[in-house]
Design a protein around this motif. Structure first.
Motif, PDB file in Angstrom:
ATOM      1  N   LEU A 677      47.361  44.893  44.692  1.00 17.04           N
ATOM      2  CA  LEU A 677      46.037  44.869  44.084  1.00 17.04           C
ATOM      3  C   LEU A 677      46.098  44.047  42.800  1.00 17.04           C
ATOM      4  N   LEU A 678      45.377  42.951  42.780  1.00 17.92           N
ATOM      5  CA  LEU A 678      45.392  42.057  41.622  1.00 17.92           C
ATOM      6  C   LEU A 678      44.394  42.469  40.556  1.00 17.92           C
ATOM      7  N   THR A 679      43.518  43.410  40.892  1.00 14.35           N
ATOM      8  CA  THR A 679      42.460  43.834  39.963  1.00 14.35           C
ATOM      9  C   THR A 679      42.661  45.311  39.623  1.00 14.35           C
ATOM     10  N   ALA A 680      43.819  45.642  39.081  1.00 12.44           N
ATOM     11  CA  ALA A 680      44.191  47.040  38.848  1.00 12.44           C
ATOM     12  C   ALA A 680      44.075  47.452  37.391  1.00 12.44           C
ATOM     13  N   SER A 681      43.285  46.717  36.620  1.00 14.02           N
ATOM     14  CA  SER A 681      42.993  47.113  35.241  1.00 14.02           C
ATOM     15  C   SER A 681      41.652  46.515  34.866  1.00 14.02           C
ATOM     16  N   PHE A 682      41.087  46.975  33.768  1.00 18.61           N
ATOM     17  CA  PHE A 682      39.798  46.439  33.332  1.00 18.61           C
ATOM     18  C   PHE A 682      39.936  45.050  32.717  1.00 18.61           C
ATOM     19  N   MET A 683      41.164  44.557  32.578  1.00 18.64           N
ATOM     20  CA  MET A 683      41.353  43.153  32.216  1.00 18.64           C
ATOM     21  C   MET A 683      41.016  42.241  33.397  1.00 18.64           C
ATOM     22  N   ASP A 684      41.140  42.780  34.621  1.00 19.25           N
ATOM     23  CA  ASP A 684      40.974  41.975  35.829  1.00 19.25           C
ATOM     24  C   ASP A 684      39.777  42.397  36.666  1.00 19.25           C
TER      25      ASP A 684
END
Length: 764
Positions: A677-684
């Motif tokens: 998962l490349l979107t696993a933080s609110f940075m992404d």
């Protein structure tokens, strides 16, 4: 029977629960864990698919402060059933769909990044983390399957080709005949991007065992399914388990299910005889919470020469992730069918739904599950048909909406009442569609593209049609209301207290609402599917009517008159000037030893669903130089039937519209080819922000439901159901003049800019 004349009166009311929330007195699960509770930490797979070839826990067990380390074999040794409940559909050929096991800790193989492999329980979280570092875990890679279509590397041997189910619903012969004779056929593929739920409060729980009974506290959306599953998996009788839900910081359907961590934490507490707590970190939540949407629909409309819809077909492919849904049916496909034909008069319709497994976290219920997907699909192809045929999108919809009620849909749902033409007409006027051309010209003068999108929607109230309410009258005018639903921030305490006050004349400030406790409330349906106020409110009405009738009979005897009535504030009767409030009557009953009058409970079952509906209008402006999008105007007209607290309904719609905008424009869960998962933080992972939205104009055009005695229709998910289609159609409208022929969510600047460049270069 004494009826409550004022029940369902719409009036403004400040939220009673906000006092504690805004002063830091909320009781969330991590705030109220018992003192001295041990900390659980889960070691998780960092690979999407692989066989566990080594798992050495010995060093971790020797680390300071560690009290327990378990893997799947260790849990089984304690007598725990590893396999979680999973729903299975009957396929179109009559055979059952796949039913692979979902173990609470991986049994020999991992199937998505984040799947739990082992648990460490220690005196502090730091000690648990240190012990996790000491575990030796080796995973041998297996091929990863991520394609949203049958085939690819096998994930479960029980599911050849990764096919979970192949299901159908509707009138297939009629649909085929309609398409065979159609004058026009319009086809559109609609992609529904995967989203992560992201409630403000991550999932969490604690469990404690007193030697005889287990208490499991979970920030969920109901307690009874959790209790029943915990009993089954731990081998305990149901009466030996108490499950509670405290204050919950957002659920959105995602928290309605049992999760592996809850069972493991409960087993650890049972084994150690000491309380154990766990709260997910944000990235941990993004990896392991059930995701939403993630499907592709191929929609087809058949039309006659007068542009009336004669047939509708949908071929749906849904991603289940690594394991089955926990609901009675695979959630998206079954619920998609409930509103398959939306607000339109279409009897020749058929949907084929295929579910596939992938090496990703499971996909399950998410706000409105199935209904937003169905309405988006239908409204996108409706808009495409209007565009292809050169029709005004409003007139095309008005030509095809349902006008006669009750109306039985092709899948057997009965829409009791509605006025869909009026909803469209009011939305068109309220949204100043007549002034759109001038606004579009003004945008063009600044080099911007402006689009207008419309979407009508219909929702259906889902979940358990039965509910119980219990009202206990206490001294000094106080009362306690026991309910089977569970607030996740919607304001239930305010609404229920106001409903009690409206019906009984009691002070709403003195009404205590008890929810989320399997000991205090024997049955309940929890929260989901916009059912809470409609179903629970009907149970409350039945309970209060029974209570008032009993008190009227009691006072008839006490006052020795033929009849006592209740006017909403006090009891009185002909032939006497005596008046008595319910609180006063309760005090009298108490002094007379009539305790039976002070505690009343009733269970109801609604015979039919109610159908909130409405229309959404969105206007967007796009900068073709950057692809950036601004939502400039937004109008909603809703029919929620009778409203109890309009300002809370408005808040629900606001939140739903923002959630729909988020999926349409900013949110997108992205995996790489290895299943990471490349979107696993609110940075992404981009959540919508306050400055992304304009003021949302909301109007109500109620037609009271006749499917329940309150005339209510529900509203919890309506904002999301309508927003996706309205925003998507607005983007399609804006980009059409630039030659862009196909758009799909999310409408990020990069994607929009590339579509514009492709159209400009003739490569789209």
């Amino acid at each position: 029977m004494v009826e409550a004349a004022k029940f369902g009166k719409a009036q403004p009311a400040g939220r009673l629960e906000d006092r504690r929330f805004l002063t830091g007195q909320g009781r969330y699960v991590d705030d109220i864990a018992p003192a001295g509770a041990l900390y659980a930490y889960f070691l998780r797979s960092n690979q999407a698919h692989g066989r566990i070839t080594a798992l050495d826990l010995d060093a971790a067990r020797e680390m300071p402060g560690v009290r327990l380390v378990l893997d799947a074999a260790g849990l089984e040794g304690l007598g725990v059933t590893l396999g979680m409940r999973g729903a299975v559909l009957t396929n179109r050929d009559g055979f059952k769909g796949a039913a692979p096991e979902r173990p609470v800790l991986a049994r020999g193989i991992v199937r998505h990044v984040g799947e739990a492999v082992a648990v460490i329980v220690a005196e502090t979280m730091a000690q648990a983390l240190d012990a996790a570092e000491a575990i030796w875990l080796e995973i041998e890679d297996e091929p990863v399957s991520l394609a949203l279509k049958p085939g690819g590397p096998t994930i479960h041997p029980e599911a050849p080709g990764n096919l979970a189910y192949d299901w159908g619903i509707g009138n297939e012969p009629a649909a085929e005949a309609a398409f065979a004779s159609a004058v026009h056929v319009v086809t559109l593929e609609v992609v529904h991007n995967r989203v992560i739920v992201n409630p403000m409060e991550p999932r969490g729980c604690y469990a404690e065992w007193d030697g005889a009974r287990l208490h499991l506290c979970v920030n969920g959306q109901g307690v009874w399914n959790q209790r029943n599953e915990t009993a089954r998996m731990l081998g305990l009788p149901r009466e030996a388990i108490r499950v509670t839900n405290p204050d919950v910081g957002g659920g959105f359907g995602m928290k309605a299910m049992t999760y592996p961590e809850y069972i493991v934490v409960a087993a650890a507490a049972l084994t150690l005889g000491q309380a154990v707590r766990w709260t997910a970190g944000r990235t941990e939540s993004m990896l392991t919470d059930n995701a939403g949407r993630d499907l592709v629909a191929l929609a087809e409309l058949a039309l006659d020469a007068g542009h009336r819809i004669t047939g509708y077909r949908v071929n749906l492919v849904s991603n289940l992730g690594a394991y089955n849904s926990q609901f009675a049916q695979p959630i998206q496909s079954e619920l998609f069918s409930k509103v398959l034909t939306g607000t339109y008069d279409i009897q020749a319709a058929y949907m084929r739904a295929v579910g596939v497994y992938t090496n990703t976290a499971p996909v399950d219920a998410y706000r409105g599950a199935g209904r937003p997907e169905a309405i988006l699909t239908l409204e996108r192809v409706m808009d495409e048909a209007a565009r292809v045929l050169g029709l005004d999108p409003f007139e095309f919809r008005e030509k095809n909406v349902i006008r006669t009620f009750p109306y039985r849909t092709v899948v057997g749902e009965v829409i009791d009442v509605g006025d869909f033409p009026r909803i469209l007409s009011v939305a068109k006027a309220r949204g100043d569609v007549a002034g759109f051309a001038a606004r579009k010209a003004e945008s063009a003068s600044r080099g911007k593209l402006r689009g207008l999108g419309v979407a009508t929607y219909i929702e259906c109230i889902l979940g358990d049609p039965s509910e119980t309410a219990r009202l206990v009258l206490e001294p000094e005018g106080a009362s306690t209301l026991y309910v089977g639903t569970q607030s996740n921030g919607q304001g239930h305490e305010t609404v229920y207290a106001r409903m009690v006050a409206d019906q009984t004349g009691l002070d709403p400030e003195k009404v205590r609402v008890v929810q989320g406790d399997s000991d205090a409330i024997p049955t309940g349906g929890g929260t989901g599917g916009s059912r809470s106020v409609t179903v629970q409110g009907t149970a409350m009405k039945a309970t209060i009517n029974a209570l008032l009738t009993s008190f009227a009979a009691f006072l008839t005897e006490e006052w020795d008159i033929p009849e006592v009535t209740f006017d909403g504030q006090s009891f009185g009767g002909t032939g006497t000037n005596k008046r008595m409030t319910l609180a006063e009557a309760a005090d009298l009953a108490r002094t007379k030893g009539r305790q039976d009058l002070l505690d009343t409970s009733r269970q109801i079952t609604l015979e039919g669903r109610s159908f909130p509906n409405g229309a959404h209008l969105a206007e967007i402006e796009i900068d073709p130089e950057t692809g950036s999008l601004v939502l400039d105007r937004y109008t909603v007209v809703d029919d929620f039937g009778v409203l109890i607290a309009p300002e809370l309904a408005i808040g629900q719609v606001h939140g739903g519209v923002v959630q729909g905008f988020g999926q349409a424009v900013t949110e997108n869960a992205v995996h790489d080819a290895a299943g990471q998962l490349l979107t696993a933080s609110f940075m992404d992972y981009a959540m919508p922000r306050a400055d992304d939205l304009p003021m949302i104009d909301i109007g109500f055009e109620p037609v009271p439901s006749v499917a329940n005695p309150l005339g209510m229709k529900g509203c919890g998910e309506a904002g999301t159901v309508g927003a996706l289609g309205a925003v998507s159609n607005a983007v399609r409208d804006a980009l059409a003049e630039a030659g862009v022929k196909k758009v799909d969510m999310p409408f990020t600047p990069s994607r929009v800019w590339h579509w514009l460049m492709e159209a400009q270069n003739g490569t789209d």
